[in-house]
Design a protein around this motif. Structure first.
Motif, mmCIF file in Angstrom:
data_model
loop_
_atom_site.group_PDB
_atom_site.id
_atom_site.type_symbol
_atom_site.label_atom_id
_atom_site.label_comp_id
_atom_site.label_asym_id
_atom_site.label_seq_id
_atom_site.Cartn_x
_atom_site.Cartn_y
_atom_site.Cartn_z
ATOM 1 N N MET A 131 51.909 28.236 99.794
ATOM 2 C CA MET A 131 53.125 28.802 98.843
ATOM 3 C C MET A 131 52.448 28.925 97.549
ATOM 4 S SD MET A 131 55.372 29.234 101.074
ATOM 5 C CE MET A 131 56.606 29.698 100.176
ATOM 6 N N GLY A 132 53.059 30.190 96.860
ATOM 7 C CA GLY A 132 52.785 30.436 95.452
ATOM 8 C C GLY A 132 54.130 30.752 94.723
ATOM 9 N N LEU A 133 54.018 30.574 93.345
ATOM 10 C CA LEU A 133 55.157 30.855 92.552
ATOM 11 C C LEU A 133 54.763 32.184 91.929
ATOM 12 C CD1 LEU A 133 57.714 29.577 91.740
ATOM 13 C CD2 LEU A 133 56.537 28.559 89.753
ATOM 14 N N TYR A 134 55.873 33.229 91.909
ATOM 15 C CA TYR A 134 55.362 34.713 91.755
ATOM 16 C C TYR A 134 56.646 35.281 91.007
ATOM 17 C CZ TYR A 134 51.736 34.310 95.364
ATOM 18 O OH TYR A 134 50.514 33.853 96.015
ATOM 19 N N ALA A 135 56.280 36.126 90.209
ATOM 20 C CA ALA A 135 57.558 36.983 89.316
ATOM 21 C C ALA A 135 56.843 38.451 89.699
ATOM 22 C CB ALA A 135 57.325 36.719 88.079
ATOM 23 N N SER A 136 57.632 39.380 89.583
ATOM 24 C CA SER A 136 57.518 40.807 89.363
ATOM 25 C C SER A 136 57.037 41.162 88.085
ATOM 26 C CB SER A 136 58.848 41.491 90.117
ATOM 27 O OG SER A 136 59.662 41.630 88.968
ATOM 28 N N THR A 137 56.172 42.309 88.155
ATOM 29 C CA THR A 137 55.842 42.738 86.675
ATOM 30 C C THR A 137 56.995 43.261 85.843
ATOM 31 O OG1 THR A 137 55.641 45.057 88.064
ATOM 32 C CG2 THR A 137 53.592 43.832 87.738
#
Length: 292
Positions: A163-169
């Protein structure tokens, strides 16, 4: 139960949903099907089906009978295969269950396996409910988390879901990028609506940020992914899912405690059947090329 013809008839009615459909499968007259159903219900003293204009719907008792009969049929088919020396026959139904989130990985493999075995019907059941293998609800279960410990199940390690921690641009453009875990103040997050979620990454998130920062909460992973892509907040996503999204950025390096293990689970009674063994071997081999 001393009349297996009646059990077999009830099983086919439950599967097909109509008397005519069961009669066609069994090669008998529809009156025979009705007589068998009436007889077994009278003998058991319980209704197995709700009758309605569209056909027959199993009651809870009927569903229990269906699960047991399915497991029994699989075992008899395996026995017949061994007696006839047809060890390479893969046909009938293959029922596989997993969390819906694993679907995008599994569905292409299930489709490929079915194409290899044209006489096979694949049933792929997803959901948070743990399907009971001992009742024949599924042949193979792919489960996440700690190793399952139900009795009479064969449990094999499968793959790890990183799992990773992501955000949108769009989120980063509006709120900036945290410099690290210690820089989460002022940021918004996407999480689970279930405060008791067993997912290790959601437990970690609730311990790491305030309740007020989890501003968008979902009951399923697909909605959570959509919320992250829409810029609702920072959130978790499997790396293999995120790699397919060009508008996402990784917020921080993955932590081992976020990830979980997937397990292949089968019931001991069906584990050695030709169908189950063929699928397990196929899936293990294909998973070696997964980029997760």
């Amino acid at each position: 139960m001393d009349n297996w013809d009646e059990v077999r008839t009830a099983f086919q009615v439950a599967r097909m949903g109509t008397v005519s459909g069961a009669a066609e499968v069994l090669g008998v007259h529809h009156a025979t099907v009705i007589r068998h159903i009436d007889s077994i219900e009278a003998r058991l003293g319980i209704k197995l089906f709700q009758r309605h204009a569209r056909g027959y719907t199993p009651t809870e008792a009927g569903s229990d009978l269906l699960r047991v009969a399915q497991a029994t049929e699989d075992q008899f088919n395996q026995l017949v295969g061994r007696l006839k020396g047809q060890g390479d026959d893969v046909s009938g139904e293959l029922v596989v269950t997993s969390l819906a989130a694993v679907g995008p990985l599994l569905v292409p493999e299930l489709a490929a396996f079915q194409q290899m075995h044209p006489d096979l019907v694949v049933r792929y059941l997803t959901g948070d409910r743990v399907f009971r293998l001992e009742y024949g609800e599924a042949h193979v279960a792919i489960r996440a988390g700690a190793a399952p410990n139900q009795p009479d199940n064969v449990v094999q390690p499968f793959v790890s879901d990183t799992m990773g921690l992501y955000a949108s641009t769009s989120y980063v453009e509006r709120h900036g990028m945290p410099s690290g875990i210690d820089d989460f103040d002022g940021h918004m997050f996407v999480g689970s609506d279930d405060e008791n979620s067993r997912a290790p990454f959601y437990r970690w998130l609730r311990n790491q940020v305030s309740e007020q920062q989890i501003v968008f909460r979902c009951t399923d992973v697909f909605s959570a992914h959509a919320a992250i892509r829409a810029g609702a907040g920072i959130g978790f996503m499997s790396r293999w899912v995120a790699s397919q999204q060009s508008d996402l950025v990784q917020v921080t390096e993955p932590m081992q405690e976020w990830s979980g293990k997937l397990w292949l689970v089968t019931h001991v009674d069906l584990h050695r059947t030709t169908k189950v063994q063929a699928f397990l071997k196929f899936l293990k081999e294909r998973s070696k090329s997964w980029e997760i």
